[in-house]
Design an enzyme around this catalytic site. Structure first.
Site, short mmCIF file in Angstrom:
data_model
loop_
_atom_site.label_atom_id
_atom_site.label_comp_id
_atom_site.label_asym_id
_atom_site.label_seq_id
_atom_site.Cartn_x
_atom_site.Cartn_y
_atom_site.Cartn_z
N ASP A 229 0.83 -1.19 0.00
CA ASP A 229 0.00 0.00 0.00
C ASP A 229 0.87 1.25 0.00
O ASP A 229 1.91 1.31 0.67
CB ASP A 229 -0.89 -0.02 1.25
CG ASP A 229 -1.80 1.19 1.32
OD1 ASP A 229 -2.75 1.24 0.53
OD2 ASP A 229 -1.55 2.07 2.16
N GLU B 42 1.44 -0.36 -4.98
CA GLU B 42 0.48 0.68 -5.33
C GLU B 42 1.25 1.96 -5.69
O GLU B 42 1.78 2.64 -4.81
CB GLU B 42 -0.48 0.96 -4.18
CG GLU B 42 -1.54 2.00 -4.55
CD GLU B 42 -2.33 2.50 -3.36
OE1 GLU B 42 -3.50 2.91 -3.56
OE2 GLU B 42 -1.79 2.50 -2.24
#
Length: 608
Positions: free
Chosen positions: A240, A272
């Site tokens: 993330d 990400e």
């Protein structure tokens, strides 16, 4: 967690027979029920090897017991390669809130007691998924902790922390473990220039306290958390907010992470990295640490399915997408479905068809996203009064179980069978309908328009009767729960594709089949060829247009070897077709045979 801020030619019969003998081209209707059934097989006594598939089922914020059940009953049997699970660490629980989905992206401790379940349940889930042949990828939040603007000191796992004072006793972290200004050039710690490396990687993303990942102690604690997950069997990580961690810091952290316990390989890492920035912040700049999640791929799919899908003929890296081997592709995720940047379940058939295309096209490592119904962007997943996520009930309408959609779930097997095969036999109508094969193994047609399309398509597949896996599921004995598609001797099939729908067929290996050889002694005239037809789908269900051409290599004996379902009784006959298309059936009664468990050779002479 980004929402908070923003032409085939006909093939000689001898070649067809050779290919079938090699086991390379078998109709899907012959595959074994063990892999196609949605009923879970009995759990083995020891964890098996992964099945080799690469499709990721992203079960967004499902609790651990529900993930375990899905691995056992759906993902494993359907051939999914991995499951992506929500961040498993303890996170903040906002006082008196409706428990927004994004609280799990605000870590407060690295124990595994979370709103999805306990640490013991997490471990049980990983074991259950491995027993089903499915890898487990965990969403890992390394960039930050809870937001310094939060006043809650309550968490789902009971950790001791105070975000206002940057104190996280269970890790432990204190204020020295976080970035402040300087080095962040903005006194309020905000990011105002998304092309400024220092701002993006040393300031706070949406007020989330940014960890000082240059520090060795911080790196060690983050690596320790990842190693804890690896110790429980986790096989990879969705990183993330990876764009907000300096590449050197991420490389150092990953260098400390152990090999996975199930396969002994390095964890699969996909990061990400939202596109839009340049240079050191462009997605390509992060590929030294792993794959990147392909947002551009998803944006482009939305554009084409809202426009002209015939353009997808050239879809790939030339469109500005990262290389296939470094891309984790998707139709949507939890952020983009809420922002409207991509298609979502709210788009109905377009969303389904885009997912079918994603699985068929073969670019990157594909994700199938299954989340929950929402009417507001912050809405909690179905949960109890304390915010703990309740069991997934796919029949309730509260959960959107895309991974279970019959056509999408069956397309996972299609995708796995087509691995390594290039796109071929492309067809389009110039706008809303397309069709293509993957080599000579699989074929799909997609109709994104408002009226039915009927067309004779070149499929690239061997002659036979194939299960349409969008509308049916193959079963034992070569049967199909839905319609079938007949491919003729030249690899063509006449198919009607309804509006907002698709049709897909594919060939599999020799699972559940045996090699059955046929030899027919028949002297023929010039222009005549001998074919075989019979009572089962693999023999064309008595349809002369689907009859199997035999080879004249050993003339006057016409022969071929076919893969037929094992332990199956069937009847068959030979027929002649001449150059004008006239059909002459062999006389007399039908031949009868059974394949048994190892196949046989059937030697016949033409009956008058």
């Amino acid at each position: 967690m980004t929402l908070l801020r923003r032409d085939r030619t006909s093939r000689p019969a001898a070649l067809i027979a050779t290919a079938l003998l090699a086991g390379a081209l078998l109709p899907l209707s012959l595959q074994s029920a063990a892999h196609a059934s949605s009923t879970a097989p009995a759990a083995p006594s020891a964890s098996p090897a992964p099945d080799g598939g690469d499709v990721i089922a992203n079960l967004f914020e499902w609790n651990w017991l529900s993930v375990a059940n899905e691995c056992t009953t759906v993902l494993g049997p359907k051939g999914y390669g991995a499951v992506q699970v929500a961040p498993p660490e303890d996170s903040i629980r906002l006082a008196g809130s409706t428990h927004a989905w994004w609280d799990v992206y605000q870590p407060v401790a690295y124990d595994l007691n979370s709103r999805m379940g306990t640490e013991a349940q997490f471990a049980q889930m990983v074991t259950a998924c491995h027993n089903a042949g499915v890898k487990v990828y965990a969403d890992a939040v390394l960039n930050h902790t809870a937001g310094a603007n939060q006043t809650s000191t309550d968490s789902y796992g009971g950790a001791s922390f105070n975000p206002a004072t940057y104190t996280y006793s269970n890790v432990p972290y204190d204020s020295s473990d976080f970035h402040f200004s300087p080095p962040c050039p903005n006194s309020d710690m905000s990011i105002t220039d998304w092309n400024n490396v220092q701002q993006v990687q040393e300031c706070d993303l949406s007020s989330l306290s940014d960890l000082y990942t240059e520090k060795d102690d911080v790196r060690a604690k983050l690596a320790g958390y990842l190693n804890k997950l690896v110790g429980y069997g986790v096989d990879g990580f969705r990183m993330d907010a990876a764009k907000h961690i300096a590449q050197a810091d991420m490389a150092n952290i990953l260098s400390r992470v152990n090999n996975t316990t199930w396969t002994g390989s390095r964890p699969y890492v996909y990061q990400e990295v939202i596109p839009g920035s340049s240079g050191q912040l462009a997605p390509s700049a992060f590929e030294g640490n792993g794959s990147v999640i392909e947002f551009t791929y998803a944006y482009d799919l939305k554009s084409q399915f809202n426009g002209n899908i015939a353009n997808l003929k050239t879809f790939g890296q030339s469109w500005g997408i990262e290389p296939s081997n470094l891309s984790s592709v998707m139709v949507t995720n939890h952020d983009t479905e809420r922002s409207g940047q991509t298609l979502s379940y709210k788009d109905g058939s377009k969303y389904t068809l885009a997912t079918v295309f994603e699985l068929a096209w073969g670019y990157g490592t594909p994700q199938v996203y299954s989340g929950f119904d929402f009417s507001t962007s912050d809405q909690s997943p179905p949960a109890d009064a304390n915010g703990f996520v309740t069991a997934t009930d796919c029949s309730s309408g509260a959960w959107i179980c895309t991974d279970r959609n019959q056509g999408i779930a069956n397309m996972v097997g299609w995708h796995n069978a087509a691995q390594g095969q290039s796109v071929a036999n492309w067809w389009d109508n110039g706008s809303s309908a397309i069709a293509f094969s993957r080599g000579n193994t699989a074929w799909v047609a997609i109709n994104n328009g408002g009226s039915a399309v009927t067309q004779t398509f070149s499929t690239g597949l061997a002659p036979g009767s194939y299960c349409d896996v969008i509308h049916g599921t193959p079963a034992a004995g070569g049967t199909c729960s839905g319609p079938t598609v007949t491919v003729n001797a030249t690899g063509q099939a006449t198919v009607t594709v309804n509006p907002g729908d698709s049709v897909a067929i594919y060939a599999t290996g020799s699972n559940g089949t045996v090699a059955e050889s046929f030899n027919e002694n028949k002297t023929t005239s010039w222009g005549q060829n001998v074919y075989l037809a019979g009572s089962i789908p693999a023999l064309g269900n008595w349809d002369p247009n689907a009859a199997i051409p035999l080879s004249s290599a050993n003339y006057p004996v016409w022969g071929g070897t076919l893969s037929l379902p094992a332990n199956t009784s069937f009847q068959y006959k030979y027929l002649i077709k001449d150059s004008s298309g006239n059909v002459t059936w062999e006389g007399g009664g039908n031949h009868s045979a059974s394949t048994g468990s190892s196949g046989d050779t059937l030697n016949d002479s033409w009956q008058n």
